[in-house]
Design an enzyme around this catalytic site. Sequence first.
Site, mmCIF file in Angstrom:
data_model
loop_
_atom_site.group_PDB
_atom_site.id
_atom_site.type_symbol
_atom_site.label_atom_id
_atom_site.label_comp_id
_atom_site.label_asym_id
_atom_site.label_seq_id
_atom_site.Cartn_x
_atom_site.Cartn_y
_atom_site.Cartn_z
ATOM 1 N N CYS A 28 0.888 -1.170 0.000
ATOM 2 C CA CYS A 28 0.000 0.000 0.000
ATOM 3 C C CYS A 28 0.917 1.209 0.000
ATOM 4 O O CYS A 28 1.676 1.409 -0.931
ATOM 5 C CB CYS A 28 -0.965 -0.031 1.178
ATOM 6 S SG CYS A 28 -0.223 -0.405 2.772
ATOM 7 N N SER A 29 0.902 1.986 1.056
ATOM 8 C CA SER A 29 1.834 3.105 1.163
ATOM 9 C C SER A 29 2.952 2.762 2.142
ATOM 10 O O SER A 29 4.115 2.693 1.778
ATOM 11 C CB SER A 29 1.106 4.366 1.612
ATOM 12 O OG SER A 29 1.989 5.466 1.702
#
Length: 668
Positions: free
Chosen positions: A518-519
């Site tokens: 994801c991040s």
Amino acid sequence: MPRLALRQYNFYYRVNGEKAEELLKEYGEDGDFLLRYSESNPQNFSISVRVAEDKILHIKVTKYESDMLSIFEDERTTPNQFGSITELAEFYMEFPEKLREKNGLFLELKKPVYVPYHLEACAEEQRRTQLYRWWHGNLPASSANKLLQTEKNGTYLLRASQHIPGALVISAKTEGQVVHLTIYQDPSTGRFNIDGDRTKFQSAWLLIDSYSKNPIVEKGEASRVLYLEEPLFNTFIEADLFVDRFEIIRRPINPRESMEKTGISEEFDRLSQEALPAEQYLSKREGRRPVNAEKNRYKNIVPFDHTRVILTDRPNTPGSDYINASYVRFENSQRTKNVTFACEKSFIATQGCLETTISDFWSMVWQENSRVIVMPTMENERKEKCARYWPAEVNKPEVHGDISLTCTIERKVQRAVSDEVKAELEQEKTNRIAKGLVPEAELNGDGISYILRTLVMKKGKDTREIRQLQYLTWPDHGCPLHPYAVLNFLEDVDREYDYFNAQPIAASLPQGPIVVHCSAGIGRTGTVLVLDALLNQVKKVGLLCPMDVYKMVKYVRTYRSGLVQTEQQYQFLYKALAFYLKNNNPYPVKSFIDGDTDAFDFPRRLRPTPNASRPSSARQVTSSRPSSSASSRTSHSRPRTGPQAEPIFERSTSSTSSSSTLLKSTKK
């Protein structure tokens, strides 16, 4: 596939021989079996096993005077004796050549028959107990002792008897020691009572409730007082009861005090508390080195040294082998002795690429021979979450280091939504908007669930195909309103993974881990890979699959710190699994609770009052000796001694509203 763990509530049924045959023919497969009490002699047992579709055999299990069990009647000549019926069944499951029919053919015990509690009263009776949060299943006495020794006095749990089919055991801590009270179930009536007490109860809950309000007192010089005050909760549940367990733990524990404190939040808080001390002993030195600082999207989120992905074929310079990525392996090994995976799979959890780490990312994908990349985030959500690491245009290659990359196909995927899901989704939107929470990505989106990209990697003369699946509708804050789209997304992830496993080249060059990012590489990433792992366990094992969200999250956090980052994500795991199981159960779904979760909450606890007086009348009950010796009987052929002398306990019968119901504190 690893052998299913035998558990009292899924292989013993309070039925006669005729009903046993009916159950095995209706629900069983060849090799399935169940245990029941003998009709001719209540002291003995019978194992009913399905040999063929129309053939059921009944194996007599004899109980000797020494309390040992065997399928042979003569105690003096039998080669195998067992201390419990569970040991006996497990032995013959593991060694089928030891069991033969009279005609000489092997008689194989494969697994306990699954009888749906939705349809059979005998199964409902046995399965109801499992919903209690303080139920610890087939936990042996030695393990109960270990769990309770670190708890305060008055803590208790309920578990299955290892030696008596249908019986339960209360394990409780008092005065620094653990005692075990056996709860017997009458084979004819199904009612429960503690040995020595004539009072019988219709359910285990009613029995626990009664004893939690009336303390148990040891009869004798010691006069120890046993209070059932604080239940020790368990997080394990089997798949077919998961939906009901979710309904129980999602509700507020004490609505008068707080609507926010639920069983789920309690689990997540405990998970966070237990993670902190453990992480102090796991090194993250490499990720914190100054030379690697600029490679981390968030300076405080770095991999453990022992599970980090190490880039090979790099120059011998400091930091050249570093990437912020961690292996997460769902594989059976010595490391996973407390967790068994029916479906083995590996992942790499990593952060969203920075512009400066794109080359390292693709080097990792090539090195690990990963063929599937899962991206549950947009490139930008108010701020940059991940640099675009794939070609911006189809059929226009880009070069990253020594790897050439081409996107050959980019397809937007949208799944049809049922009317039922639409109604649930609209209701959830209404609820969130009423709270001032506007789920923008799902409320105003174009309905596209995810993008599927086919990428072609070239390194020298070698070419590999990659699938990237980018989920688009995970909101910036929180979790998706409904798990439907995420579950469909993961179905497609598994389909792509299986596709590459089926390719001829996989025989010589096995597919590597699925890459998930994801991040930060911990929140959505952890949620996705844990959910995928649990779903695959259920698909492999079926409705008897052991489900333990808590232990699974705790397990993955030993690979990468903080996986499943928030309480909302933790609850989403429960919500998604419950939705999947509810909609993929082949039997009619029947709820035990029908909205009344209080019936499965722990009983009101009795709080000891200092200097309270002893009640004048009490009922006598017996407990096993507070030691682990009784639980250590694991050999299949070694002789065992008979039962040891057991201390006697009394139960107060006075009203709990008076201080006279509480017993005098005992002298140390």
